[in-house]
Design a protein around this motif. Sequence first.
Motif, PDB file in Angstrom:
ATOM      1  N   ILE A   1      13.635   7.649 -56.186  1.00 42.30           N
ATOM      2  CA  ILE A   1      14.329   6.355 -56.079  1.00 42.30           C
ATOM      3  C   ILE A   1      14.366   5.794 -54.651  1.00 42.30           C
ATOM      4  CG2 ILE A   1      15.781   6.981 -58.041  1.00 42.30           C
ATOM      5  CD1 ILE A   1      18.169   7.075 -56.067  1.00 42.30           C
ATOM      6  N   CYS A   2      14.112   6.654 -53.658  1.00 41.46           N
ATOM      7  CA  CYS A   2      14.168   6.188 -52.263  1.00 41.46           C
ATOM      8  C   CYS A   2      12.791   6.087 -51.636  1.00 41.46           C
ATOM      9  CB  CYS A   2      15.036   7.107 -51.414  1.00 41.46           C
ATOM     10  SG  CYS A   2      16.757   7.262 -51.982  1.00 41.46           S
TER      11      CYS A   2
ATOM     12  N   ALA B   1      18.076  -3.183 -43.837  1.00 40.29           N
ATOM     13  CA  ALA B   1      19.504  -3.443 -43.653  1.00 40.29           C
ATOM     14  C   ALA B   1      20.199  -2.389 -42.801  1.00 40.29           C
ATOM     15  CB  ALA B   1      20.192  -3.546 -45.010  1.00 40.29           C
ATOM     16  N   VAL B   2      19.705  -1.143 -42.819  1.00 45.07           N
ATOM     17  CA  VAL B   2      20.389  -0.076 -42.089  1.00 45.07           C
ATOM     18  C   VAL B   2      20.007  -0.030 -40.614  1.00 45.07           C
ATOM     19  CG1 VAL B   2      20.584   1.356 -44.152  1.00 45.07           C
ATOM     20  CG2 VAL B   2      18.629   1.696 -42.611  1.00 45.07           C
TER      21      VAL B   2
ATOM     22  N   HIS C   1      21.199   3.369 -50.135  1.00 47.17           N
ATOM     23  CA  HIS C   1      21.743   2.828 -48.879  1.00 47.17           C
ATOM     24  C   HIS C   1      22.156   3.965 -47.953  1.00 47.17           C
ATOM     25  CE1 HIS C   1      24.908  -0.024 -46.879  1.00 47.17           C
ATOM     26  NE2 HIS C   1      23.839   0.135 -46.140  1.00 47.17           N
ATOM     27  N   PHE C   2      22.885   4.943 -48.521  1.00 41.70           N
ATOM     28  CA  PHE C   2      23.325   6.110 -47.753  1.00 41.70           C
ATOM     29  C   PHE C   2      22.113   6.882 -47.229  1.00 41.70           C
ATOM     30  CE2 PHE C   2      24.425  10.569 -47.347  1.00 41.70           C
ATOM     31  CZ  PHE C   2      25.676  10.567 -46.748  1.00 41.70           C
ATOM     32  N   TYR C   3      21.144   7.141 -48.103  1.00 48.00           N
ATOM     33  CA  TYR C   3      19.964   7.932 -47.740  1.00 48.00           C
ATOM     34  C   TYR C   3      19.166   7.252 -46.621  1.00 48.00           C
ATOM     35  CZ  TYR C   3      15.481  10.366 -48.230  1.00 48.00           C
ATOM     36  OH  TYR C   3      14.329  11.067 -47.982  1.00 48.00           O
ATOM     37  N   TYR C   4      18.938   5.951 -46.769  1.00 43.73           N
ATOM     38  CA  TYR C   4      18.183   5.230 -45.740  1.00 43.73           C
ATOM     39  C   TYR C   4      18.915   5.259 -44.402  1.00 43.73           C
ATOM     40  CZ  TYR C   4      15.196   3.254 -49.433  1.00 43.73           C
ATOM     41  OH  TYR C   4      14.325   3.077 -50.480  1.00 43.73           O
ATOM     42  N   PHE C   5      20.238   5.142 -44.455  1.00 44.79           N
ATOM     43  CA  PHE C   5      21.002   5.133 -43.199  1.00 44.79           C
ATOM     44  C   PHE C   5      20.944   6.488 -42.497  1.00 44.79           C
ATOM     45  CE2 PHE C   5      24.808   5.482 -40.569  1.00 44.79           C
ATOM     46  CZ  PHE C   5      24.694   4.325 -39.814  1.00 44.79           C
TER      47      PHE C   5
ATOM     48  N   VAL D   1      32.828   4.447 -42.328  1.00 43.51           N
ATOM     49  CA  VAL D   1      33.977   3.926 -43.068  1.00 43.51           C
ATOM     50  C   VAL D   1      33.531   3.299 -44.388  1.00 43.51           C
ATOM     51  CG1 VAL D   1      35.883   2.266 -43.037  1.00 43.51           C
ATOM     52  CG2 VAL D   1      35.343   3.585 -40.977  1.00 43.51           C
ATOM     53  N   ASP D   2      32.437   2.536 -44.363  1.00 44.65           N
ATOM     54  CA  ASP D   2      31.933   1.921 -45.595  1.00 44.65           C
ATOM     55  C   ASP D   2      31.545   2.971 -46.627  1.00 44.65           C
ATOM     56  OD1 ASP D   2      32.341  -0.721 -45.009  1.00 44.65           O
ATOM     57  OD2 ASP D   2      30.296  -1.121 -44.340  1.00 44.65           O
ATOM     58  N   PHE D   3      30.836   4.000 -46.189  1.00 50.25           N
ATOM     59  CA  PHE D   3      30.420   5.039 -47.136  1.00 50.25           C
ATOM     60  C   PHE D   3      31.625   5.840 -47.634  1.00 50.25           C
ATOM     61  CE2 PHE D   3      26.117   4.790 -44.939  1.00 50.25           C
ATOM     62  CZ  PHE D   3      25.536   4.089 -45.979  1.00 50.25           C
ATOM     63  N   PHE D   4      32.601   6.050 -46.768  1.00 55.20           N
ATOM     64  CA  PHE D   4      33.844   6.697 -47.197  1.00 55.20           C
ATOM     65  C   PHE D   4      34.469   5.893 -48.341  1.00 55.20           C
ATOM     66  CE2 PHE D   4      38.541   6.599 -46.730  1.00 55.20           C
ATOM     67  CZ  PHE D   4      38.835   7.914 -47.053  1.00 55.20           C
ATOM     68  N   ASN D   5      34.540   4.573 -48.169  1.00 51.89           N
ATOM     69  CA  ASN D   5      35.122   3.713 -49.203  1.00 51.89           C
ATOM     70  C   ASN D   5      34.316   3.745 -50.497  1.00 51.89           C
ATOM     71  OD1 ASN D   5      37.336   2.811 -47.704  1.00 51.89           O
ATOM     72  ND2 ASN D   5      36.210   1.088 -46.827  1.00 51.89           N
TER      73      ASN D   5
END
Length: 219
Positions: free
Chosen positions: A215-216, A48-49, A189-193, A66-70
């Motif tokens: 976990i990743c 996905a990333v 999600h953050f880590y993979y990105f 922006v998504d991760f900020f949110n």
Amino acid sequence: MALNSFLDFFQKGKTFRPKKKFVHGTIRYSLHKQACASLNSGINLRVAVRLPPGEDLNDWVAVHVVDFFNRINLIYGTISECCTQQSCPTMSGGARFEYLWADGDKFKKPTQLPAREYVSNLMDWIETQINNQTLFPCTSDLPFPKNFISHCSKILARLHRVFVHVYIHHFQNIVTIAAEAHVNTCYKHFYYFVTEFELVSQKELEPLAEMAAKICNSA
């Protein structure tokens, strides 16, 4: 945990700062919807990333910043009442890691702050960057600055520190509200990105390296 339930969680919860939204009809709005659709479809987060074929890397990074900020706003918002000056007098991740705040403006020199104050300053600082049209142009006819990716790297590295503090000092608070699966999915999600595009250094990732390995990297 189903990814759609993860997304539902991030749509309903309270944020530490107001949620930032993309302008309807822009490329970034379309990329945001595409990224959300991928998550909702149950696609592997590693896949996905990845940069969609034919899309601009700057736009893709901007959408995710922006998504991760949110999302990190929301994660911290869920535990912020437990993160007090008494419980968390410094912005830290255990005894080995402490983060000092500097923004070149109000805090010109690295300054020790209570965790809640650090996060508040961080979110204000990021919001200022996101709203700055010279740094985050909202339409495709405005160019990205040449240092855009390195600037986003700094934002993402600092956002990672919120994960560090939450996991190390407030994970029991997350468990209490049954949100650990949601937070873990967000971290993955953050880590993979950030590792896909080498946006955050291994030194910054070190405080959660053992957990990430479980976990990743096991996925």
